[in-house]
Motif scaffolding. Structure first.
Motif, PDB file in Angstrom:
ATOM      1  N   GLU A   1     -21.711  43.670  12.561  1.00  0.00           N
ATOM      2  CA  GLU A   1     -22.306  45.266  13.310  1.00  0.00           C
ATOM      3  C   GLU A   1     -21.424  45.666  13.525  1.00  0.00           C
ATOM      4  O   GLU A   1     -21.890  46.158  15.135  1.00  0.00           O
ATOM      5  CB  GLU A   1     -23.892  45.252  14.005  1.00  0.00           C
ATOM      6  CG  GLU A   1     -24.708  44.632  12.367  1.00  0.00           C
ATOM      7  CD  GLU A   1     -25.092  45.850  11.458  1.00  0.00           C
ATOM      8  OE1 GLU A   1     -24.766  46.793  11.181  1.00  0.00           O
ATOM      9  OE2 GLU A   1     -25.611  44.780  10.035  1.00  0.00           O
ATOM     10  N   TYR A   2     -20.975  46.345  13.020  1.00  0.00           N
ATOM     11  CA  TYR A   2     -19.712  47.330  13.617  1.00  0.00           C
ATOM     12  C   TYR A   2     -20.386  48.997  14.046  1.00  0.00           C
ATOM     13  O   TYR A   2     -21.877  49.108  13.308  1.00  0.00           O
ATOM     14  CB  TYR A   2     -18.679  47.841  13.115  1.00  0.00           C
ATOM     15  CG  TYR A   2     -17.734  46.024  12.895  1.00  0.00           C
ATOM     16  CD1 TYR A   2     -16.270  45.856  14.401  1.00  0.00           C
ATOM     17  CD2 TYR A   2     -18.069  45.447  12.346  1.00  0.00           C
ATOM     18  CE1 TYR A   2     -15.944  44.926  14.369  1.00  0.00           C
ATOM     19  CE2 TYR A   2     -16.427  43.985  12.631  1.00  0.00           C
ATOM     20  CZ  TYR A   2     -16.275  44.666  13.311  1.00  0.00           C
ATOM     21  OH  TYR A   2     -15.090  42.945  13.661  1.00  0.00           O
ATOM     22  N   GLY A   3     -20.211  49.133  14.871  1.00  0.00           N
ATOM     23  CA  GLY A   3     -20.503  50.721  15.159  1.00  0.00           C
ATOM     24  C   GLY A   3     -21.694  50.952  15.578  1.00  0.00           C
ATOM     25  O   GLY A   3     -21.975  51.774  16.380  1.00  0.00           O
TER      26      GLY A   3
ATOM     27  N   GLY B   1     -12.655  41.958  10.573  1.00  0.00           N
ATOM     28  CA  GLY B   1     -12.379  42.116  11.279  1.00  0.00           C
ATOM     29  C   GLY B   1     -10.954  43.531  11.874  1.00  0.00           C
ATOM     30  O   GLY B   1     -11.241  44.371  12.950  1.00  0.00           O
ATOM     31  N   MET B   2     -10.145  43.587  10.453  1.00  0.00           N
ATOM     32  CA  MET B   2      -9.308  44.341  10.901  1.00  0.00           C
ATOM     33  C   MET B   2      -9.473  45.594  10.910  1.00  0.00           C
ATOM     34  O   MET B   2      -8.775  46.975  11.123  1.00  0.00           O
ATOM     35  CB  MET B   2      -7.924  44.000  10.351  1.00  0.00           C
ATOM     36  CG  MET B   2      -7.820  42.195  10.925  1.00  0.00           C
ATOM     37  SD  MET B   2      -7.363  41.884  12.897  1.00  0.00           S
ATOM     38  CE  MET B   2      -6.084  43.668  13.036  1.00  0.00           C
ATOM     39  N   SER B   3     -10.472  45.720   9.864  1.00  0.00           N
ATOM     40  CA  SER B   3     -11.332  47.403   9.645  1.00  0.00           C
ATOM     41  C   SER B   3     -12.754  47.583  10.812  1.00  0.00           C
ATOM     42  O   SER B   3     -12.566  48.384   9.852  1.00  0.00           O
ATOM     43  CB  SER B   3     -11.116  47.662   7.905  1.00  0.00           C
ATOM     44  OG  SER B   3     -12.283  46.317   7.648  1.00  0.00           O
ATOM     45  N   ARG B   4     -12.446  46.898  11.405  1.00  0.00           N
ATOM     46  CA  ARG B   4     -14.021  47.405  11.744  1.00  0.00           C
ATOM     47  C   ARG B   4     -14.919  48.171  10.815  1.00  0.00           C
ATOM     48  O   ARG B   4     -15.857  48.708  11.328  1.00  0.00           O
ATOM     49  CB  ARG B   4     -13.681  48.426  12.680  1.00  0.00           C
ATOM     50  CG  ARG B   4     -13.337  47.847  14.379  1.00  0.00           C
ATOM     51  CD  ARG B   4     -13.465  48.584  15.073  1.00  0.00           C
ATOM     52  NE  ARG B   4     -12.545  48.728  16.557  1.00  0.00           N
ATOM     53  CZ  ARG B   4     -11.562  49.654  17.003  1.00  0.00           C
ATOM     54  NH1 ARG B   4     -11.076  50.631  16.549  1.00  0.00           N
ATOM     55  NH2 ARG B   4     -10.546  49.370  17.915  1.00  0.00           N
ATOM     56  N   LYS B   5     -15.200  46.613  10.538  1.00  0.00           N
ATOM     57  CA  LYS B   5     -16.408  46.813   9.445  1.00  0.00           C
ATOM     58  C   LYS B   5     -16.665  46.247   8.713  1.00  0.00           C
ATOM     59  O   LYS B   5     -16.566  44.949   8.057  1.00  0.00           O
ATOM     60  CB  LYS B   5     -15.561  48.104   8.547  1.00  0.00           C
ATOM     61  CG  LYS B   5     -16.823  48.914   7.215  1.00  0.00           C
ATOM     62  CD  LYS B   5     -16.004  49.832   6.368  1.00  0.00           C
ATOM     63  CE  LYS B   5     -16.574  50.640   5.483  1.00  0.00           C
ATOM     64  NZ  LYS B   5     -16.872  49.793   4.248  1.00  0.00           N
TER      65      LYS B   5
ATOM     66  N   SER C   1      -6.322  48.297  11.056  1.00  0.00           N
ATOM     67  CA  SER C   1      -5.080  48.746  11.432  1.00  0.00           C
ATOM     68  C   SER C   1      -4.050  47.390  10.590  1.00  0.00           C
ATOM     69  O   SER C   1      -4.387  46.738   9.886  1.00  0.00           O
ATOM     70  CB  SER C   1      -5.266  47.262  12.644  1.00  0.00           C
ATOM     71  OG  SER C   1      -4.359  46.588  13.567  1.00  0.00           O
TER      72      SER C   1
ATOM     73  N   PRO D   1     -16.161  49.378  22.877  1.00  0.00           N
ATOM     74  CA  PRO D   1     -16.159  50.496  22.760  1.00  0.00           C
ATOM     75  C   PRO D   1     -17.373  51.164  23.726  1.00  0.00           C
ATOM     76  O   PRO D   1     -18.485  50.921  23.229  1.00  0.00           O
ATOM     77  CB  PRO D   1     -16.247  51.228  21.381  1.00  0.00           C
ATOM     78  CG  PRO D   1     -16.015  50.363  20.629  1.00  0.00           C
ATOM     79  CD  PRO D   1     -16.127  48.631  21.265  1.00  0.00           C
TER      80      PRO D   1
ATOM     81  N   GLY E   1     -12.538  53.006   6.144  1.00  0.00           N
ATOM     82  CA  GLY E   1     -12.475  51.317   7.202  1.00  0.00           C
ATOM     83  C   GLY E   1     -11.457  52.224   8.067  1.00  0.00           C
ATOM     84  O   GLY E   1     -11.623  53.190   8.156  1.00  0.00           O
ATOM     85  N   SER E   2     -11.621  51.878   9.340  1.00  0.00           N
ATOM     86  CA  SER E   2     -10.407  51.594  10.547  1.00  0.00           C
ATOM     87  C   SER E   2      -9.409  51.152  10.620  1.00  0.00           C
ATOM     88  O   SER E   2      -9.300  49.765  11.018  1.00  0.00           O
ATOM     89  CB  SER E   2     -11.708  52.368  11.205  1.00  0.00           C
ATOM     90  OG  SER E   2     -10.761  51.929  12.435  1.00  0.00           O
TER      91      SER E   2
END
Ligand code: HEA
Ligand code: HEA
Ligand code: CUA
Ligand code: CU
Lengths: 561, 235, 112, 331
Positions: free
Chosen positions: A551-553, A295-299, A367, A15, A364-365
């Motif tokens: 490190e997401y975000g 990976g699947m919750s981007r956290k 998926s 992103p 989390g986000s």
């Protein structure tokens, strides 16, 4: 983003990052990757590329899983009715023995480490290959030789000792192919040892600059702990089955009570390896799940260092509890108490992992794509399997439960509900990376759900059967157990369907699946920063790591290629 | 850490540097660590059988003492000395390799092979004696040639259990001998390579890890010798 | 190579042990062998085996430290060697204890 | 009872109650934690499902307080369970004095039992309700396991050593007996039944069909195997007197001591020179191969019956296995 490498493009698909380069619809020529760099049987059988070796393993263990699955199918068919009316007792005994041997030694122990581990560890740590590529290939050949021995034993009549080879039955009473099977396991052991050795050296010596231990992906931590067990535990089972083979052939007396040998000593030596071995089977799956949930919750994973260290704690403590398989064997009461106490302790690091995975999901986000479904299934079923492990670690209760279907249910919950779910989840997650193709997402979710329900129907009733007192390894059984057995067999057929589906659509996807981008999940980690499928030496330059994994975000990327 | 994507080094890579390593130092470290981990594995490998030995020896002490007393302490001692000498020559071989002394390296490695062969030769003599006296476990086993502390014949059950001693004797020394049989050709290859100038102070890792292996085999014997040959006989 | 922040083209530097040390170690090993053999002919009661093992451990320590250079090597090798010895000790202890267990606590025969 | 769709086994011994209590406790714990985890997973998965591409969740990295909580709580629960289960286990090992003794020999593929009064049974065992029964087991070939689900009792029968187990039945009835350790082709047919009877009915049953008691048969063996030539009651034989031996502490050559339990006597008969009584020569021949496992058990029963006048008759042989010398371990 501090350090930099020249011509390599920025990692894309992130992103805010540069948009992924348009893939030409009609590529003139696919970029060179490890799959298309050379063709032909020889280029595969003599490869030293860890990624190709991973695929060799993947193919071999799938064959083994199918063989073990066929045995399981026959077992479940036989158990539909109380009298042993489908096969003879001799045959039934061979069925569960070969089912156990194939599934444990030739499928589950190599499963995640030798496929996903082999493929991903070098990439995740920014290396071009494992430390000893030729040794890696040798491991696969050793595995094949071991498998050939065992297959020979099976084709020429089978073996009927149970996967535990308890003496003096195996050495003095069984007239089946104990020696060939034992040799197969002995040989296969060295494959495991060498794989573990390779991982250890690789993880110590080949990490990319900046990739400190506390930045290491949890998958790698888990494999380090697994390798510890592989290297220090496997040799003991190797000599032990070696001694069994010698004893069967030559009657030396080592395990023969008539000559002064002691059957309980065998059990000690066997479980000294085989208990740690159950953690060889589960730790890699735990590593996979740690990757999947982040990976699947981007956290970033919750409590990174606790999850990392708990792997080591499980591996170390796992060496000290083997006697919990021998509570009613005649082992000294005192020792039983010690082993039981430590068994309870080993549950704690597992609990820590479960809670941290759960906490990772919070805010989390999330998926709910196939890998995540498998990961959630893993957490739930492992929890049940693990908690029933506590029933067995409880001395007074285990007296009743040992050698009943409760045990069978316990370990299938962890090994099938846990480890295989982890393996399948990981396979789906990294499939685009491995093959460069996407699998059909809908079918993936359908299969995950079928597996989950089929699994619970198969092995849930076995807990009840076990507490009722249905002994394991029983060909005939009292009629009052039939209903539960029928439920279990019905579940098994659903489960089989659930396993067949991925086999079909993965095969399909290898040829016809849509092309995958480098980072289809928009996940973090070195493996997502190189093309799918990766080029032969993984990285064009030397990757340099500047921040923690996951490190997401933060726009501070983890890595620069 | 310097970034390798800077201008390519002017210095040519060492010919022994494998493609997936960046430097000779990492490659060497990896090989050494690999060997040490392998040795850790070996400890457990011998450990399984050692555990069996420890337990049966405690259970059937008299039988083990009787069996042990049939072994030839003199040959055992000589063999221990031979093996220690070979360890020394091996260490000196590695030393010479590290200093780039080609001739000395080859000489010491050849000496090591010779001593290793002497050890194995003596082992063959010893094994032959066991065959001769029917002391090989199995259907033909007979404890007739064994005797108790005062020369008296063994009682029936001690005789029975003495077979366990010989089973473990052959198991442990056989496993040890197997390691030497694997070691000797490897040292021979090292000697050949050294003779052809493949090694130098910058690269002699293969010699070094072969040395580690050989020393480990020596250590195993350091334990086997007193355990098997020197069981004292006072009640 | 996180553990090796050296110039990649430098030659590895090894600690070269002087030949004299090797010879001394060798002599010590020979003496140790002689002492082991001699001790086995002396009646030390229950101490014969512990003494023999103590000498063996010392000898092994010498070989490991000097011939195998562990003394001059990274701590990591120590850790791995230690791990193997630790788990081996547990294997011996655990199985051994089963055969000695009743010495500590014999719940089996309350009638006696 | 052999039909229908049971979900819970019968409770027919004093242990069944205690084991079931622990079982229900653990089910409660498991239900709590599995439900907790499952609920959280589902709630989080739904509540925090991804709502669009490029969504960035807040970074949460961990919490020491939480980590401590979920380390300490399971630890406390685990340790509590350990103590509870160990308590039951130790009780299952401590045979109450005065228990009725029964010998059990496993043989592929049958269970042979013998009461002290002489009755032999195959694949059956009659016991009185409300009386502790102690089983001394061994096997003639491979490892078997004596399993009575209704009693929550199980014990391996191991060749080459004696193992013991005990139970006290609380309900009259007929219960499954299974062999629970895999022992070859007909492992699943090595089954039988335990018949729990009212004490009176049991006495009647006991009265019928008795052959010689194990002690009597042991006496016969003692004669026919010529043990009597060396072990004479008048202390004139070449071997020690066996009267009052059982349960006594014996001094061995070399200074170690050993308690003369069933295992020791078995060893004395089969491998006599393993432990030599102080003051005697190791001249006793081995009887390995000359006497069956049942015969050995009968000899032990006989020796046990040779008590000094006035000594208590019901002494319980020990469990445990082939043992190292009791005193100082040898080198
Ligand atoms: C991958 C395989 C695997 C794994 C990971 C485990 C994990 C565990 N196992 Fe299991 N086990 C087997 C495979 C496995 N097992 C097999 C194959 C057998 C049978 C072999 C045979 O005989 O053929 C067996 C048999 C077996 C026995 C012997 C039973 C018998 O034969 O009598 C015992 C006894 O203690 C046991 C205990 C445990 C325990 C305590 C754990 C623990 O590690 C589990 C820890 C996990 C949790 C506890 C869940 C997560 C925790 C929470 C959600 C929080 C709540 C926690 C607490 C309150 C403490 N297992
Ligand atoms: C990793 C380990 C593993 C796995 C995956 C499984 C998987 C299964 N197991 Fe297994 N099992 C063991 C390890 C495992 N088991 C062990 C160690 C024992 C103890 C053995 C002993 O006592 O010695 C045991 C024992 C055991 C028993 C007890 C037997 C007895 O005690 O009498 C039963 C009974 O229900 C059973 C059932 C099943 C079933 C239904 C599955 C299912 O999950 C299997 C489902 C899979 C399939 C049905 C195959 C799917 C189809 C394909 C992949 C395609 C194949 C076909 C072609 C293309 C030709 N197992
Ligand atoms: Cu006897 Cu199973
Ligand atoms: Cu276990």
């Amino acid at each position: 983003m501090s350090t930099h490498a020249g011509e390599v493009p920025e990692p894309y698909g992130r992103p805010g990052g540069p948009p992924p380069p348009e893939r030409p619809t009609l590529p003139v020529r696919e970029p060179v990757n490890y799959l298309n760099v050379s063709y032909g049987t020889k280029s595969w059988l003599l490869t030293v590329d860890h990624k190709r070796i991973a695929l060799l393993y993947m193919f071999s263990i799938t064959v083994m899983f199918a063989i073990g699955g066929i045995f399981a199918t026959l077992i479940r068919l036989e158990l539909l009715t109380p009298p042993g009316d489908m096969v003879q007792s001799e045959t039934y005994n061979k069925l569960f023995t070969m089912h156990g041997v194939v599934m444990v030694f030739f499928f589950l122990i190599p499963s995640i480490p030798a496929t996903l581990g082999n493929f991903l560890i070098p990439i995740m740590i920014g290396a071009k290959d494992l430390a000893f590529p030729r040794l890696n290939l040798l491991s696969w050949y050793i595995y094949i030789v071991g498998a050939v021995f065992t297959m020979y034993a099976m084709i020429s009549g089978g073996v009927d000792t149970g996967w535990t080879f308890y003496v003096p039955y195996s050495t003095h009473y069984s007239n089946t192919h104990v020696i060939a099977t034992g040799l197969g396991i002995f040989i296969n052991g060295f494959s495991s040892i060498l794989t573990g050795l390779n991982f250890i050296v690789t993880i110590h010596k080949m990490r990319a600059p900046g990739l400190t231990w506390w930045r290491l992906p949890l998958f790698v931590w888990a494999h380090y702990a697994t390798s510890l067990i592989m290297v220090l535990g496997t040799p003991v089972i190797a000599v032990t089955v070696g001694m069994v083979a010698l004893e069967s052939g030559l009657h030396l007396g080592i395990f023969d009570p008539a000559l002064g040998g002691d059957p309980i000593l065998f059990q000690h030596l066997f479980w000294f390896y085989s208990h740690p071995a159950v953690y060889i089977m589960i730790l890699p799956a735990m590593g996979v799940v740690s990757e999947l949930v982040q990976g699947m919750s981007r956290k970033r994973i919750f409590g990174y260092s606790f999850v990392a260290i708990s792997s080591l704690a499980i591996a170390m403590l796992g060496f000290l509890v083997w006697g919990h398989h021998m509570f009613v064997s005649g082992q000294s009461t005192y020792l039983g108490l010690v082993f039981s106490g430590i068994s309870f302790l080993v549950a704690i690091p597992s609990a820590v992992k479960v809670f941290n995975w759960t906490a990772t999901l919070y805010k989390g986000s999330i998926s709910l794509d196939t890998p995540m479904l498998y990961a959630l299934g893993f957490i739930g079923l492992f929890t049940i399997g693990g908690l029933t492990g506590l029933f067995l670690a409880s001395l007074g209760l285990d007296v009743h439960l040992t050698d009943t279907y409760f045990i069978v249910a316990h370990f299938h919950y962890i090994m099938v509900g846990g480890a295989i779910m982890g393996y399948l989840g990981g396979l789906h997650y990294w499939w685009p990376k491995i093959t460069g193709r996407l699998y059909p997402e809908t079918w993936g979710r359908v299969s995950a759900i079928i597996v989950f329900f089929g699994f619970n129907l198969t092995f849930g009733p076995q807990f009840i059967l076990g507490y009722l007192g249905m002994p394991r390894r029983y060909h005939y059984y009292p009629p009052e157990f039939q209903i539960l057995h029928v439920m279990s067999s019905a579940g098994a057929s659903i489960l089989a369907l659930g396993y067949l589906l991925p086999l079909v659509y993965f095969t399909w996807s290898m040829r016809y699946g849509p092309r995958a981008s480098a980072n289809p999940w928009d996940a973090r980690g070195l493996e997502w920063e190189i093309p799918s499928p990766p080029p032969t030496e993984n990285f064009v330059g030397q990757p340099v790591v500047t921040d923690r994994t996951y490190e997401y975000g933060s726009e501070e990327g983890t890595t620069v290629v | 850490m310097s970034s390798p994507s800077e201008t390519p080094p002017v210095v040519a890579h060492h010919p022994a540097l494998r493609h997936h390593f960046d430097t000779m130092a990492t490659q060497k470290d990896s090989s050494l660590l690999g060997m040490w981990v392998f040795i850790a594995q070996e400890i457990m490998f011998f450990g399984g059988m050692l555990a069996a030995y420890a337990i049966y020896r405690n259970l059937y002490y008299d039988a083990f003492a009787a069996g042990s007393h049939h072994l030839d302490v003199k040959l055992g001692t000589i063999n221990t000395a031979v093996l220690i000498c070979s360890s020394l020559t091996m260490a000196l071989g590695v030393h010479a390799a590290a200093l780039g002394k080609r001739k000395a390296t080859v000489l010491f490695l050849l000496l090591t092979i010779a001593l290793g062969s002497v050890f194995l030769g003596i082992k063959v003599v010893e094994y032959a004696d066991k065959f001769h006296h029917d002391l090989v476990p199995g259907p033909r086993y007979s404890a007739e040639s064994l005797h108790g502390p005062h020369g008296e014949p063994l009682t029936a059950d001690v005789a029975l259990h003495s077979q366990l001693f010989f089973a473990l004797y052959f198991g442990l020394t056989g496993l040890h001998a197997l390691h030497m049989i694997i070691g000797v050709p490897i040292i021979a290859i090292m000697a050949w390579k050294a003779g052809h100038g493949r090694f130098g102070p910058a690269y002699y890792t293969p010699v070094e890890i072969t040395g580690l292996y050989w020393h480990f085999v020596d250590i195993v014997w350091i334990f086997l010798f007193p355990l098997l040959y020197l069981i004292p006989h006072h009640a | 190579m996180p553990e090796h922040a050296a110039d990649p083209h430098a030659e590895p530097h090894d600690h070269v042990v002087p030949v004299g040390t090797y010879i001394l170690v060798f002599l010590a090993l020979m003496v140790g062998t002689a002492v082991t053999v001699a001790a086995s002919y002396v009646d030390l009661g229950i101490w014969n085996t512990p003494v023999a093992m103590l000498i063996a451990v010392t000898k092994a320590g010498l070989v490991v430290s000097f011939f195998m250079h562990l003394k001059y090597s990274p701590r990591l090798y120590w850790i791995w060697l230690g791990a193997a010895v630790f788990f081996l000790a547990h294997l011996l202890l655990g199985t051994g204890a089963d055969f000695l267990g009743h010495l500590f606590l014999n719940l089996g025969s309350p009638g006696t | 009872m052999f039909s229908g769709f049971p979900l819970f086994p019968q409770q027919a011994s004093t242990f069944a109650v205690r084991v079931d209590a622990l079982y229900f406790f653990l089910i409660g714990i498991s239900a709590f934690f599995s439900t907790l985890i499952a609920t959280l997973l589902v709630v989080f998965a739904v509540r925090f499902r991804r709502r669009g591409p490029g969504e960035l969740p807040p970074p949460i990295h961990g919490s020491i307080a939480l980590e401590l909580t979920w380390t300490v709580i399971p630890l406390v629960i685990s340790l509590g369970t350990f103590v509870w289960s160990a308590d039951i286990f130790v009780a299952s090992r401590r045979v109450p004095p005065g228990a009725m003794a029964v010998n059990v020999v496993g043989k592929r593929w049958m269970w042979k039992t013998q009461h002290m009064t002489g009755q032999r049974e195959i694949n059956e065992l009659h016991v009185p309700v409300g009386v502790p029964v102690k089983l001394t087991m061994t096997s003639e070939d491979v490892i078997h396991s004596f399993f009575v689900p209704a009693f929550r009792m199980k014990q391996d029968a191991v060749p080459g050593r004696y193992t013991t187990a005990w139970f006290e039945a609380t309900k009259v009835g007929e219960y499954h007996l299974f062999c629970a350790e895999y022992c070859g082709t007909k492992h699943s047919q090595m089954i039988g039944s335990i018949k729990v009877m009212e004490p009176a009915a049991f006495q009647t049953w006991l009265a019928g069909g008795a052959t010689g008691s194990p002690a009597q048969e042991g006496e016969k063996l003692f004669q026919s195997l010529a043990c009597i030539t060396c072990h004479r009651a008048d202390s004139q034989g070449r071997g020690p007197r066996l009267e009052g031996l059982f349960g006594r502490t014996v001094r061995l050559t070399g200074g170690a001591t050993v308690v003369a339990d069933a295992d020791y006597i078995r060893e004395s008969i089969l491998t006599p020179t393993a432990k030599v009584v102080d003051g005697y020569q190791p001249i006793m021949p081995t009887f390995q191969g000359l006497v069956s496992e049942e015969g050995v058990m009968q000899l032990i029963a006989y020796i046990q019956s040779l008590q000094q006048p006035g000594a208590e008759a019901t002494v319980v042989p020990g469990a445990g296995g082939i043992k190292l010398q009791e005193g100082v371990p040898k080198r």
